[in-house]
Scaffold this motif. Structure first.
Motif, PDB file in Angstrom:
ATOM      1  N   PRO A 226      19.215  35.667  45.167  1.00 43.05           N
ATOM      2  CA  PRO A 226      18.172  36.321  44.350  1.00 43.05           C
ATOM      3  C   PRO A 226      17.172  37.098  45.202  1.00 43.05           C
ATOM      4  O   PRO A 226      16.718  38.181  44.813  1.00 43.05           O
ATOM      5  CB  PRO A 226      17.497  35.144  43.628  1.00 43.05           C
ATOM      6  N   VAL A 227      16.815  36.549  46.368  1.00 41.74           N
ATOM      7  CA  VAL A 227      15.890  37.245  47.260  1.00 41.74           C
ATOM      8  C   VAL A 227      16.545  38.492  47.840  1.00 41.74           C
ATOM      9  O   VAL A 227      15.910  39.557  47.937  1.00 41.74           O
ATOM     10  CB  VAL A 227      15.428  36.300  48.393  1.00 41.74           C
ATOM     11  N   ALA A 228      17.827  38.387  48.217  1.00 48.51           N
ATOM     12  CA  ALA A 228      18.538  39.541  48.777  1.00 48.51           C
ATOM     13  C   ALA A 228      18.575  40.692  47.778  1.00 48.51           C
ATOM     14  O   ALA A 228      18.330  41.852  48.146  1.00 48.51           O
ATOM     15  CB  ALA A 228      19.952  39.134  49.179  1.00 48.51           C
ATOM     16  N   ILE A 244       6.854  41.286  51.342  1.00 53.25           N
ATOM     17  CA  ILE A 244       6.761  41.252  52.801  1.00 53.25           C
ATOM     18  C   ILE A 244       7.053  39.845  53.326  1.00 53.25           C
ATOM     19  O   ILE A 244       7.656  39.666  54.387  1.00 53.25           O
ATOM     20  CB  ILE A 244       5.375  41.746  53.268  1.00 53.25           C
ATOM     21  N   TYR A 245       6.658  38.823  52.563  1.00 54.55           N
ATOM     22  CA  TYR A 245       6.922  37.439  52.987  1.00 54.55           C
ATOM     23  C   TYR A 245       8.389  37.070  52.783  1.00 54.55           C
ATOM     24  O   TYR A 245       8.942  36.275  53.556  1.00 54.55           O
ATOM     25  CB  TYR A 245       6.007  36.476  52.232  1.00 54.55           C
ATOM     26  N   HIS A 246       9.023  37.658  51.766  1.00 52.75           N
ATOM     27  CA  HIS A 246      10.463  37.462  51.613  1.00 52.75           C
ATOM     28  C   HIS A 246      11.227  38.127  52.767  1.00 52.75           C
ATOM     29  O   HIS A 246      12.204  37.565  53.277  1.00 52.75           O
ATOM     30  CB  HIS A 246      10.935  38.013  50.275  1.00 52.75           C
ATOM     31  N   CYS A 290       9.812  30.561  59.045  1.00 55.34           N
ATOM     32  CA  CYS A 290      10.589  30.879  57.837  1.00 55.34           C
ATOM     33  C   CYS A 290      10.096  30.053  56.650  1.00 55.34           C
ATOM     34  O   CYS A 290       9.897  30.573  55.553  1.00 55.34           O
ATOM     35  CB  CYS A 290      12.071  30.623  58.100  1.00 55.34           C
ATOM     36  N   THR A 291       9.877  28.767  56.881  1.00 52.12           N
ATOM     37  CA  THR A 291       9.429  27.881  55.810  1.00 52.12           C
ATOM     38  C   THR A 291       8.052  28.284  55.292  1.00 52.12           C
ATOM     39  O   THR A 291       7.821  28.321  54.075  1.00 52.12           O
ATOM     40  CB  THR A 291       9.389  26.426  56.316  1.00 52.12           C
ATOM     41  N   LEU A 292       7.134  28.603  56.202  1.00 51.49           N
ATOM     42  CA  LEU A 292       5.785  28.983  55.784  1.00 51.49           C
ATOM     43  C   LEU A 292       5.802  30.301  55.001  1.00 51.49           C
ATOM     44  O   LEU A 292       5.095  30.445  53.998  1.00 51.49           O
ATOM     45  CB  LEU A 292       4.876  29.089  57.005  1.00 51.49           C
ATOM     46  N   ALA A 297       5.529  33.119  49.869  1.00 50.04           N
ATOM     47  CA  ALA A 297       6.179  34.056  48.951  1.00 50.04           C
ATOM     48  C   ALA A 297       6.411  33.413  47.581  1.00 50.04           C
ATOM     49  O   ALA A 297       6.190  34.040  46.539  1.00 50.04           O
ATOM     50  CB  ALA A 297       7.504  34.529  49.540  1.00 50.04           C
ATOM     51  N   SER A 298       6.834  32.152  47.583  1.00 51.36           N
ATOM     52  CA  SER A 298       7.098  31.460  46.321  1.00 51.36           C
ATOM     53  C   SER A 298       5.811  31.234  45.544  1.00 51.36           C
ATOM     54  O   SER A 298       5.799  31.314  44.307  1.00 51.36           O
ATOM     55  CB  SER A 298       7.787  30.118  46.594  1.00 51.36           C
ATOM     56  N   HIS A 299       4.722  30.957  46.258  1.00 46.17           N
ATOM     57  CA  HIS A 299       3.435  30.801  45.572  1.00 46.17           C
ATOM     58  C   HIS A 299       2.993  32.117  44.938  1.00 46.17           C
ATOM     59  O   HIS A 299       2.507  32.140  43.790  1.00 46.17           O
ATOM     60  CB  HIS A 299       2.374  30.306  46.566  1.00 46.17           C
ATOM     61  N   LEU A 300       3.172  33.232  45.663  1.00 46.10           N
ATOM     62  CA  LEU A 300       2.823  34.534  45.091  1.00 46.10           C
ATOM     63  C   LEU A 300       3.701  34.853  43.881  1.00 46.10           C
ATOM     64  O   LEU A 300       3.213  35.403  42.875  1.00 46.10           O
ATOM     65  CB  LEU A 300       2.962  35.621  46.155  1.00 46.10           C
ATOM     66  N   ASP A 301       4.988  34.523  43.958  1.00 49.70           N
ATOM     67  CA  ASP A 301       5.874  34.725  42.808  1.00 49.70           C
ATOM     68  C   ASP A 301       5.450  33.841  41.638  1.00 49.70           C
ATOM     69  O   ASP A 301       5.499  34.258  40.480  1.00 49.70           O
ATOM     70  CB  ASP A 301       7.319  34.413  43.192  1.00 49.70           C
TER      71      ASP A 301
END
Length: 354
Positions: A226-228, A244-246, A290-292, A297-301
């Motif tokens: 999904p990210v790709a 940008i975080y993705h 990568c984890t951070l 990114a997930s929080h922004l989504d």
């Protein structure tokens, strides 16, 4: 009067004697900390390619290995990289808990699973590098625990990517199969890592790497699809604050995958990266970054795409995905326990054949 003065002088003298004894008492109370040894002084399954010195001696007491957290050896940086990452993610969880209702809002549960799974994998990795050098049995136990942590983190990555990052067109094709497939791939990744470690005695190092890398690569490809797709259509989402975080999480993951697979620095500078500069240390740093990026990114989504993911996922989807996470953890623990049984049989056979 003279008697009182003499008594006070005697007390001062006794106090000085007690103070002088303090260093000796502390020395006796502190555990002995043996120095590190060369690779030729530890069994082959503890050796890392091109790392020649800095190994901790086997079969010391538990206190020694816990206190080796503050000792200079070839696992020190590996321990601290994930220990610090654990603390940073814990602080991030505390910050998010002030604004996100992790209890009452089911849509926040995927984000919580990502954070919890990140805490678990970083803690298990730190424990494996800290305590896995005590004995051969402990080496298998703690690294199998590490593989369970990695597998459940892979599921945590899948759930946030599918729940928050997926678009409508991809959701139409993979809805109903994406998360069950993520569960299966996470379990296969755990099995591949455990089996590769089990075969470490009998097969070349590259076989273990294949067993670890191939299932994990398949899981990552599926989990990040999904990210790709979102990154490919970046030009139409230039105002997306999470993009940008993705990009960051993908770049960091590909970098850490490279350094995990190829020990470039040790190969180029054998013996000079025994304490600092090992490829596995760089792998830890990139994986933590990568984890951070992934969490941010997930929080922004979670904040910015609520209307979309609320329409795509039914009210019960989050609970189902939480259930699949629990199932993933249970199956991975059973896989590790099954492989530990085979390890125990192998070690018993080796002990009897001596």
């Amino acid at each position: 009067m003279a008697t009182i003065v003499m008594e006070k002088i005697g007390r001062v003298f006794i106090s000085l004697q007690q103070i002088r004894e303090v260093p000796r008492i502390l020395t006796e109370a502190a555990p002995s900390m043996p120095g590190t040894v060369r690779d030729t002084e530890v069994p082959c399954y503890f050796r890392e390619r091109y790392v020649c010195t800095g190994y901790r001696p086997l079969d010391q007491n538990w206190r020694y290995y816990f206190l080796s957290l503050f000792q200079r050896h070839n696992e020190t940086i590996n321990i601290w990289t994930h220990l610090l990452a654990f603390l940073v993610v814990l602080v991030k969880l505390h910050q998010l808990s002030e604004t996100v209702d992790f209890v009452g809002d089911p849509h926040s549960w995927p984000l919580l699973i990502l954070i919890v799974s990140s805490l678990i994998y970083s803690a298990f990795s730190a424990l494996a590098h800290l305590l896995g050098g005590k004995s051969e049995l402990c080496h298998y136990i703690f690294f199998y625990l590490d593989y369970v942590g990695v597998a459940q983190y892979q599921y945590g990555s899948a759930i946030v990517h599918f729940y928050y990052a997926v678009d409508e067109s991809l959701h139409t094709y993979v809805n109903g199969i994406f998360m069950p497939a993520a569960t299966v791939l996470s379990c296969l990744s755990c099995l591949g890592c455990c089996y590769g470690k089990y075969c470490n005695h009998r097969l070349p190092t590259w076989v273990r790497k294949v067993c670890q890398v191939v299932p994990s690569a398949l899981a990552y490809t599926w989990d990040s699809s999904p990210v790709a797709k979102r990154l490919i259509s970046w030009s139409t989402a230039s105002n997306d604050p999470a993009i940008i975080y993705h990009f960051g999480q993908v770049a960091f993951f590909l970098s850490c995958a490279f350094f995990f697979t190829f020990p470039v620095l040790e190969y180029c500078f054998p013996g000079r990266c025994d304490f600092l500069g090992q490829s596995h240390q760089i792998f830890h740093v990139f994986l933590s970054c990568c984890t951070l990026c992934q969490i941010h990114a997930s929080h922004l989504d979670f904040l910015g795409r609520r209307e979309l993911y609320s329409s795509l996922h039914g009210s019960g989807d989050a609970a189902v995905f939480v259930g699949l996470y629990v199932l993933t953890v249970v199956v991975c623990v059973l896989i590790a326990a099954f492989m530990m049984r085979k390890v125990k049989q192998m070690l018993d056979f080796k002990a009897k054949s001596k």
